[in-house]
Design a protein around this motif. Structure first.
Motif, mmCIF file in Angstrom:
data_model
loop_
_atom_site.group_PDB
_atom_site.id
_atom_site.type_symbol
_atom_site.label_atom_id
_atom_site.label_comp_id
_atom_site.label_asym_id
_atom_site.label_seq_id
_atom_site.Cartn_x
_atom_site.Cartn_y
_atom_site.Cartn_z
ATOM 1 N N GLU A 105 43.363 24.398 7.967
ATOM 2 C CA GLU A 105 42.949 24.964 9.258
ATOM 3 C C GLU A 105 43.637 26.308 9.563
ATOM 4 O OE1 GLU A 105 40.653 24.012 11.366
ATOM 5 O OE2 GLU A 105 41.133 25.322 13.040
ATOM 6 N N ALA A 106 44.969 26.276 9.596
ATOM 7 C CA ALA A 106 45.682 27.500 9.997
ATOM 8 C C ALA A 106 45.582 28.619 8.956
ATOM 9 C CB ALA A 106 47.137 27.168 10.320
ATOM 10 N N ARG A 109 42.035 30.041 9.577
ATOM 11 C CA ARG A 109 41.760 30.589 10.912
ATOM 12 C C ARG A 109 42.766 31.650 11.335
ATOM 13 N NH1 ARG A 109 36.704 28.987 12.892
ATOM 14 N NH2 ARG A 109 36.227 27.282 11.470
ATOM 15 N N VAL A 110 44.007 31.499 10.883
ATOM 16 C CA VAL A 110 45.049 32.425 11.335
ATOM 17 C C VAL A 110 45.253 33.561 10.334
ATOM 18 C CG1 VAL A 110 47.468 32.645 11.987
ATOM 19 C CG2 VAL A 110 46.189 30.603 12.655
ATOM 20 N N MET A 158 51.226 27.623 5.358
ATOM 21 C CA MET A 158 51.312 28.959 5.949
ATOM 22 C C MET A 158 52.329 29.828 5.217
ATOM 23 S SD MET A 158 49.072 29.309 8.253
ATOM 24 C CE MET A 158 49.538 30.666 9.317
ATOM 25 N N LEU B 127 51.785 26.617 14.116
ATOM 26 C CA LEU B 127 51.150 27.124 12.891
ATOM 27 C C LEU B 127 50.670 28.559 13.064
ATOM 28 C CD1 LEU B 127 49.152 23.917 11.973
ATOM 29 C CD2 LEU B 127 50.955 24.944 10.585
ATOM 30 N N GLY B 128 51.004 29.165 14.199
ATOM 31 C CA GLY B 128 50.616 30.554 14.423
ATOM 32 C C GLY B 128 49.253 30.705 15.079
ATOM 33 N N MET B 129 48.656 29.595 15.489
ATOM 34 C CA MET B 129 47.348 29.690 16.145
ATOM 35 C C MET B 129 47.531 30.172 17.586
ATOM 36 S SD MET B 129 45.776 26.083 14.711
ATOM 37 C CE MET B 129 44.092 26.244 15.274
ATOM 38 N N LEU B 133 42.535 29.693 20.200
ATOM 39 C CA LEU B 133 42.149 29.045 18.947
ATOM 40 C C LEU B 133 42.570 27.577 18.966
ATOM 41 C CD1 LEU B 133 40.798 29.717 16.232
ATOM 42 C CD2 LEU B 133 43.065 30.149 15.298
ATOM 43 N N ARG B 137 39.813 24.740 18.590
ATOM 44 C CA ARG B 137 39.745 23.995 17.333
ATOM 45 C C ARG B 137 40.453 22.643 17.387
ATOM 46 N NH1 ARG B 137 36.374 25.087 13.538
ATOM 47 N NH2 ARG B 137 37.866 24.164 12.094
ATOM 48 N N ILE B 138 41.482 22.542 18.220
ATOM 49 C CA ILE B 138 42.301 21.337 18.201
ATOM 50 C C ILE B 138 42.111 20.484 19.460
ATOM 51 C CG2 ILE B 138 44.655 20.442 17.941
ATOM 52 C CD1 ILE B 138 43.569 22.120 15.530
#
Lengths: 247, 221
Positions: A105-106, A109-110, A158, B127-129, B133, B137-138
């Protein structure tokens, strides 16, 4: 000594209302160091850890990550969090996503990683935590130890420079603690910079480069595991060790 | 009470006109639900924004809508707005229903969003989101799943509430039933017939909601 300072904290203070939980904390973590934060509950160790990736906002003091003094008001904290992975006591896996989806996911997306590439990487990480057969399973099907290993893989996806662990084994059944600690030890052996809040004295003794003992919001004593466990300088530390070692 | 054979005879004779009315009821309901979800999500997000003025706006909206009868809201939109510009009947009814639904849906969604463990948000952030976001997403997928049972309930309510559009002369199910009933001096037969149509629609709606619930529950299995 040309060791890189990964984390440096100067005079960090944090209060929750009237409760002063972190009092003038100074700490430095060098590259590839494993630092175990220990102390009884309420000593502020988890708050300190959470300040390091800005899930808690400091009141004052400096937090310097890889040489950059972070200003939470002006800096992009998301960019910093990409570099600082975190593993939680309660895993916090995303229950509506499969193990693989949790991990990719991350990165997708990130970081904008290509999906195929993210999947390949995720599978490598899953085999590293020996869960390659669980990629398409939902978290509800996993044991606590497996969940925590997925959480570690998710954070590693990450490619962080620093990993924070907030009591990673406290929510586990005793027989599942070992598998998580083994994974963490592997990570430490590979040179990951780690800050670990833990009650596992055996792990601290064996894996930590440095022990930091906190009590009542202050750092009471720090040293190598040998210094700390065998030759504690402070009376407070001796009391703590006696109470924990006796079980 | 009408006899069975009479009931089925009328049911059969009127099925054309009732099916047409049912289609209109369905259109009103679907449009008001879709708009209602959008409105509800916006006001739920305002409510949890932790920005005082936005929270207040959300509170006032919910209070106004919950504090007045739907029929009053429909009339205000129909007669009030049509003094300013011409709002077609269908849209007056749909918008009134949507605004009404939106208030209830916003409360359902707010509760569902707040019931998602705070650790989920922290995990996303760690996680840097970004906040957005992480929310998209979550948090929202989990919240939506929890909101489904009460949402299904709200959908059924809005289906039945669409009958109030009869009062601004929309030829939906209820209006057709009462009109035909009084024209034929046979109100009870037509009311029973319209009840059957509503029950059919509710059954269909329940089926759809259950299907979606089942599909989203895949992560529990």
């Amino acid at each position: 000594m040309a060791m890189k300072e990964m984390i440096k904290i100067n005079q960090l203070n944090k209060s929750f209302g009237d409760l002063h939980v972190l009092k003038n904390i100074d700490m430095t973590v060098f590259e590839s160091d494993v630092v175990c934060l220990i102390g009884s509950s309420g000593s502020g160790k988890s708050t300190l850890l959470r300040c390091l990736n800005f899930l808690e906002k400091k009141d004052n003091g400096d937090i310097i990550i890889e040489g950059n003094t972070v200003n939470p008001r002006t800096d992009d904290l998301n960019k910093i969090r990409e570099k600082v992975g975190m593993v939680f006591q309660n895993f916090n896996l995303f229950p509506h996503k499969t193990v693989l989806e949790n991990i990719i996911e991350a990165p997708i997306r990130v970081k904008g990683v290509d999906k195929e590439e993210a999947i390949t990487k995720a599978k490598q990480l899953l085999s590293k935590v020996t869960l390659e057969d669980k990629a398409d399973v939902y978290p509800s099907k996993l044991s606590g130890g497996q969940k925590q290993r997925v959480a570690i893989a998710r954070a590693l996806a990450m490619e962080p420079d620093i990993m924070l662990f907030d009591e990673p084994t406290s929510a586990l059944d005793p027989e599942l603690v070992g598998e998580v600690l083994t994974t963490m030890k592997t990570l430490a052996d590979e040179g990951m910079t780690m800050v670990v809040v833990t009650h596992e004295m055996g792990f601290a003794k064996e894996v930590a480069d440095w022990i930091v003992y906190m009590h009542d919001g202050k750092i009471i004593e720090r040293g190598t595991p040998d210094q700390f466990f065998n030759h504690p300088k402070e009376e407070r530390t001796r009391e703590f060790l006696n109470s924990t070692m006796l079980k | 009470m009408p006899s069975f054979s009479h009931f089925f005879q009328i049911l059969n004779e009127t099925k054309g006109v009732f099916l047409k009315a049912m289609l209109l009821t369905l259109e009103l309901t679907v449009v008001s639900i879709i708009l209602g979800i959008v409105i509800g999500l916006v006001f739920a997000l305002l409510k949890i924004s932790k920005i005082k003025i936005l929270e207040l706006i959300s509170d006032i909206y919910v209070y106004l809508v919950r504090g007045t009868p739907l029929i009053v809201q429909i009339f205000i939109l129909y007669f009030g707005i049509s003094g300013i510009f011409l709002l077609p009947d269908f849209w007056a009814a749909s918008i009134a229903l949507a605004l009404h639904n939106g208030a209830y849906i916003s409360e359902i969604l707010r509760g569902a969003i707040q019931s998602v463990d705070k650790g989920q948000f922290e995990a996303g952030r760690s996680l840097g989101m970004t906040k957005t976001l992480t929310l998209r997403r979550i948090i929202l997928p989990q919240a939506f799943r929890r909101a489904l049972p009460p949402l299904g309930n709200q959908f059924i309510i809005s289906l039945k509430d669409s009958s109030l559009a009869a009062f601004i002369s929309m030829n939906e199910l209820f209006n057709v039933a009462t009109t035909l009933g009084s024209n034929n001096f046979d109100e009870m037969t037509y009311l029973l017939i319209v009840a059957v149509y509503y029950l059919l629609l509710v059954a269909l709606m329940t089926l759809i909601v259950n299907r979606v619930e089942l599909r989203l529950a895949v992560s529990d299995r």
